[in-house]
Design a protein around this motif. Sequence first.
Motif, short mmCIF file in Angstrom:
data_model
loop_
_atom_site.label_atom_id
_atom_site.label_comp_id
_atom_site.label_asym_id
_atom_site.label_seq_id
_atom_site.Cartn_x
_atom_site.Cartn_y
_atom_site.Cartn_z
N ALA A 132 61.12 76.87 64.14
CA ALA A 132 60.39 77.74 65.05
C ALA A 132 58.98 77.19 65.23
O ALA A 132 58.26 76.96 64.26
N ALA A 133 58.58 76.98 66.47
CA ALA A 133 57.29 76.40 66.79
C ALA A 133 56.34 77.44 67.35
O ALA A 133 56.69 78.17 68.28
N SER A 134 55.15 77.50 66.79
CA SER A 134 54.09 78.34 67.33
C SER A 134 53.13 77.44 68.08
O SER A 134 52.25 76.81 67.48
N VAL A 135 53.31 77.37 69.37
CA VAL A 135 52.53 76.46 70.19
C VAL A 135 52.67 76.85 71.65
O VAL A 135 53.70 77.39 72.07
N ASN A 136 51.64 76.57 72.41
CA ASN A 136 51.73 76.73 73.86
C ASN A 136 52.36 75.49 74.47
O ASN A 136 52.25 74.39 73.94
#
Length: 117
Positions: free
Chosen positions: A23-27
């Motif tokens: 899971a990536a937390s990024v724009n």
Amino acid sequence: QVQLVESGGGLVQPGGSLRLSCAASVNAFSIYTMGWYRQTPGKQRELVATITGGGSTNYADSVKVRFTISRDNAKNTVWLQMNSLKPEDTAVYYCNARRAGSLLGYWGQGTQVTVSS
């Protein structure tokens, strides 16, 4: 800044299956090429599979056919489906994100995969 969190590792028997998630937390997740790498003690971290934002994939020869990498840009998630697992697949698996044209990447904390009877 990019934060990556892997999950899904564990102990499985030879021939079994496992699916890893990242899971990536990024724009703007879709502009990143995502990859799975693995590492064992005393060995260099090696490429397992990559997938571009558009869905183009590459695999290490050792995992072709057995492993499948996929992503959902709407969910900021990448998966690694691992089938027909072998003891030599045992390693810590890391998720990686990088922008196209850059060698600067971001790494998750890793998840242990152990294949043993």
